[in-house]
Design an enzyme around this catalytic site. Sequence first.
Site, PDB file in Angstrom:
ATOM      1  N   LYS A  52       0.893  -1.310   0.065  1.00  0.00           N
ATOM      2  CA  LYS A  52       0.261   0.085  -0.119  1.00  0.00           C
ATOM      3  C   LYS A  52       0.964   1.211   0.068  1.00  0.00           C
ATOM      4  CE  LYS A  52      -4.585  -1.068   0.447  1.00  0.00           C
ATOM      5  NZ  LYS A  52      -5.545  -0.639  -0.475  1.00  0.00           N
TER       6      LYS A  52
ATOM      7  N   SER B 281       1.019  -9.727  -0.389  1.00  0.00           N
ATOM      8  CA  SER B 281       0.910  -8.163  -0.271  1.00  0.00           C
ATOM      9  C   SER B 281       0.589  -7.703   1.098  1.00  0.00           C
ATOM     10  CB  SER B 281      -0.822  -7.972  -1.076  1.00  0.00           C
ATOM     11  OG  SER B 281      -1.808  -9.138  -0.516  1.00  0.00           O
TER      12      SER B 281
END
Length: 515
Positions: free
Chosen positions: A56, A313
């Site tokens: 992110k 992720s």
Amino acid sequence: MKPRIMHPDYLEKVLNAQVYDVVDETPLDLAGNLSARVHNKIWLKREDMQPVFSFKIRGAYNKIASLSAEKLKRGVICASAGNHAQGVALSAAKLGCRAVIVMPTSTPAIKVEAVQRRGGEVVLHGDSYDDSYAHALELEKSEKLTFVHPFDDPEVIAGQGTVAMEILRQHSRHNGPIHAVFCAIGGGGLAAGVAAYIKRLRPEIKVIGVETFDADAMKQSLAAGKRVRLNQVGLFADGTAVKFVGEETFRLCKEYLDEVILVDTDAICAAIKDVFEDTRSILEPSGALAIAGAKEYARQHKLKDKNLIAVTSGANMNFDRLRFVSERAEFGEQREAVFAVTLPEKPGAYKKFLSLIGKRSVTEFNYRYHGAHEAHVYVGIQVADRKESLKLVESLQKHGYPTLDLTDDEMAKNHVRHMVGGHAPQVCEKGMRELVYRFEFPEKPGALMNFLTQMSAGWNISLFHYRNHGADYGRVLVGMQVPPEEMGQFRGFLNDLGYAHWDESDNPVYKLFLG
């Protein structure tokens, strides 16, 4: 005539993305053990190794770095209780910019403190993300801040797309062509950025999105040809628990994504374990989605010797979830089977049952005396695969032990396993007294069989509870019916057995709930 909408050129935007002031180029590592097991080369794009333990940071930094000096001076705002919040806070601190992060009031203190440590101003508002989001939009206007969307923004999407740029550069052609790249989907920013970049340069590479069965907004939207809003989403993979995908991310996924594959909680837990065994790193559930998806895709399409790349992720795991993950990982790999087995209530029935299980490890064994004729046992057993599990059911049935396979039964795995028991006043009939002992069994094959072999055949087991938690010793609670005149023999049995033990017959908890 309707004016033609000009869409951003994402190849150009990814190539010009400003992320490397704060982002690390993460490794592309081969997961050797997992690859050997699934007969394909599984490569991990290690975004869990970023400074905020998530990809992110890429989109957040690219968005904030693209702002004018005037907007940077006023500051940025976002609504998030997760990885995006940390990415915005760190990016803003790096650029000397104010960052306001609106979080639900229920956000755990550890997440609030993580954002504050990175320089973010935390505002706690509302009971849900939707409440926080609405409040953030109000503050955006009243304080003239710039809103940094977690996924539905071209600059954020381009920042996430730099993951794909690194993958294509890092993967050596000597290892053979890339068959597919797998990305977790929440709002769709990562999958959109990766697909838009890869399909422009290497259209033969498949890009596969991965969602959970209980949070499949993108799959439903693509099937409907328009964005679909979910009424509710499952929260285990909380980083991807999004009810409504982005407008721009939907457009890009519709154009470039090859497929969306769905996985369940057990598959995610198994993927977390897979990555741990290969890297000694612990991913959060959403961070392991792509690995679970790659495994499922390979199984469905019967792939062999292909290069499959999964983006790991995120690794912002809540510590209190680890026990649940470890329990469910074996189910996800189909290496633990759970059965309800009916045994005749007669001497020797347990020994015969264990002999049919053979050398397989018993992971759980729960039983409470119910009646004079038959016993219902909840048992977990380690197996190599689903075929072995079905074979075992067949064998038990053949030898007169009615067996119900509970491996896919959510109620059994989540609740019933913890509730086997209850009061059994009938164990004290005919002058008998139930003796309740707590034992530490050595965690090795044959420990339970040794216990049963040394027991007198005339003593009846009225209660048994065991669960393997990965310790050196198995903690076992046993209730036995021993005639008063055989107490001397019983004490001899305890001494000869050699297992650490404690008499719990007078424990008030036993009397309240089990006696």
